[in-house]
Design a protein around this motif. Structure first.
Motif, PDB file in Angstrom:
ATOM      1  N   ALA A 147     123.206 -26.471  49.122  1.00  0.00           N
ATOM      2  CA  ALA A 147     122.009 -25.653  48.960  1.00  0.00           C
ATOM      3  C   ALA A 147     122.001 -24.501  49.952  1.00  0.00           C
ATOM      4  N   MET A 148     122.477 -24.764  51.162  1.00  0.00           N
ATOM      5  CA  MET A 148     122.555 -23.715  52.172  1.00  0.00           C
ATOM      6  C   MET A 148     123.514 -22.605  51.729  1.00  0.00           C
ATOM      7  N   ILE A 149     124.678 -23.004  51.256  1.00  0.00           N
ATOM      8  CA  ILE A 149     125.672 -22.034  50.783  1.00  0.00           C
ATOM      9  C   ILE A 149     125.096 -21.211  49.632  1.00  0.00           C
ATOM     10  N   GLU A 150     124.499 -21.879  48.660  1.00  0.00           N
ATOM     11  CA  GLU A 150     123.957 -21.183  47.495  1.00  0.00           C
ATOM     12  C   GLU A 150     122.849 -20.214  47.895  1.00  0.00           C
ATOM     13  N   THR A 151     121.979 -20.650  48.805  1.00  0.00           N
ATOM     14  CA  THR A 151     120.873 -19.796  49.244  1.00  0.00           C
ATOM     15  C   THR A 151     121.388 -18.529  49.912  1.00  0.00           C
ATOM     16  N   ILE A 152     122.395 -18.676  50.753  1.00  0.00           N
ATOM     17  CA  ILE A 152     122.963 -17.519  51.448  1.00  0.00           C
ATOM     18  C   ILE A 152     123.686 -16.597  50.483  1.00  0.00           C
ATOM     19  N   MET A 153     124.531 -17.160  49.645  1.00  0.00           N
ATOM     20  CA  MET A 153     125.378 -16.339  48.774  1.00  0.00           C
ATOM     21  C   MET A 153     124.580 -15.635  47.686  1.00  0.00           C
ATOM     22  N   GLN A 154     123.455 -16.205  47.272  1.00  0.00           N
ATOM     23  CA  GLN A 154     122.662 -15.594  46.213  1.00  0.00           C
ATOM     24  C   GLN A 154     121.575 -14.653  46.728  1.00  0.00           C
ATOM     25  N   SER A 155     121.439 -14.569  48.040  1.00  0.00           N
ATOM     26  CA  SER A 155     120.400 -13.713  48.606  1.00  0.00           C
ATOM     27  C   SER A 155     120.772 -12.237  48.470  1.00  0.00           C
ATOM     28  N   ASP A 156     119.767 -11.424  48.174  1.00  0.00           N
ATOM     29  CA  ASP A 156     119.986  -9.981  48.064  1.00  0.00           C
ATOM     30  C   ASP A 156     120.058  -9.302  49.421  1.00  0.00           C
ATOM     31  N   GLU A 157     119.661 -10.007  50.466  1.00  0.00           N
ATOM     32  CA  GLU A 157     119.713  -9.448  51.810  1.00  0.00           C
ATOM     33  C   GLU A 157     120.207 -10.520  52.779  1.00  0.00           C
TER      34      GLU A 157
END
Length: 327
Positions: A127-137
């Protein structure tokens, strides 16, 4: 003026105004953060979470429990987030065993994690990886535990270091516990030196509050009393947890806080105004020391002293007494 000039000038002025407004909006937008914590061991992780939840400058996207005891930590996160009215925040279980509890266990003894209205991720690292990689900023990862989750995340997806900043409560540079003049092997580092070694080696911007600053923070007297006596559901939950954490000496919670190490990491995600900052080449030894090493160290920005500790305590009290940020 004649011909097209008035229209051209108007368009130019309008463009400049739009750019300034856009920049102002971007500057006012809260910064997305992930909170990675071994909540439920020392009580300061709970203080830091509540400080974060009351900080409008920060947009909490995910919380993840670090260093095992994953169900216990997830329950603490979930019940606190529910008390805050922030069940929009997903809860992640980090690496390590699901077994085990800590001092705050009685507060979540009867809490059913399945009843949490929000999302619970058994793979908190994913979830941490996905949250970071999908963030626009870029996201700030505020890490106040031994960083085992971050080591695992970097191994699974090294690119997260290109889309995030690391701010941690780690190390001891010039001073040790209780302000003593010799550095110590600080717990979060000593517990898993290889994890912080991996975090420091990653190519993201790195900032830490070592014991030099975070180890000096404690609320006493009138400042503490304002928090202890506050009519705020989240602060009442905080003090209830603190009394439980105090174990056989609950009256400790009548007069002063414990050392609030982790709150400083949240502060550094907002501002560095009250800290003396140094950029140092730091190396983590296998014995858990954070040493200055010009040859082998990694560039880390460190809060090595307070310019005004009293003003930080005042800031913390005001922040804790402020309204909880709503989604």
């Amino acid at each position: 003026m004649h011909g097209p000039y008035p229209a051209t000038c108007f368009l130019l002025i309008a463009t400049v105004v739009l750019l300034r407004v856009t920049s102002a909006v971007a500057a006012d937008r809260p910064t997305p953060v992930i909170y990675d914590s071994d909540i439920g061991d020392d009580i300061d992780d709970t203080w830091a979470l509540i400080t974060l939840l009351k900080s409008p400058e920060l947009d909490l996207k995910l919380v993840v429990g670090d260093e095992g005891k994953t169900v216990y930590r997830a329950k603490l996160f979930a019940r606190l987030l529910q008390a805050a009215g922030r069940t929009d925040v997903p809860v992640g279980m980090g690496v390590g065993s699901k077994e085990g509890v800590g001092k705050q266990a009685p507060w979540v003894e009867d809490y059913d994690l399945k009843a949490y209205p929000g999302t619970v991720h058994e793979d908190g690292v994913g979830a941490m990886i996905e949250t970071i990689m999908q963030s626009d900023e870029p996201i700030i990862v505020i890490a106040v535990g031994p960083t085992m989750n971050l080591k695992a995340a970097l191994e699974r997806e090294p690119k997260i270091a290109t889309k995030a900043r690391f701010i941690g409560m780690h190390g001891s540079i010039y001073k040790g516990y209780n302000g003593k003049p010799k550095p110590d092997a600080e717990y979060n580092v000593r517990c898993a030196p290889d994890s912080l070694q991996a975090v420091f080696a990653a190519p993201w911007p790195k900032t830490i509050t070592p014991l030099d600053t975070c180890g000096l923070v404690r609320l006493k007297g009138e400042k503490y009393a304002k928090i202890r006596d506050a009519d705020d559901p989240l602060l009442r939950a905080l003090i209830a947890n603190y009394r439980i954490w105090c174990g056989k000496t609950p009256k400790r919670a009548d007069t002063a806080s414990s050392v609030l190490f982790d709150t400083v990491a949240v502060y550094l995600a907002i501002t560095e105004d009250l800290c003396k900052m140094e950029t140092l080449p730091l190396r983590v030894t296998d014995k858990g020391m954070t040493v200055i090493d010009k040859a082998k160290g990694h560039k880390v920005r460190a809060a090595v002293a307070w310019t005004d500790l009293g003003h930080y305590e005042d800031w913390l009290v005001r922040r804790l007494l402020s309204p909880t940020v709503k989604p």
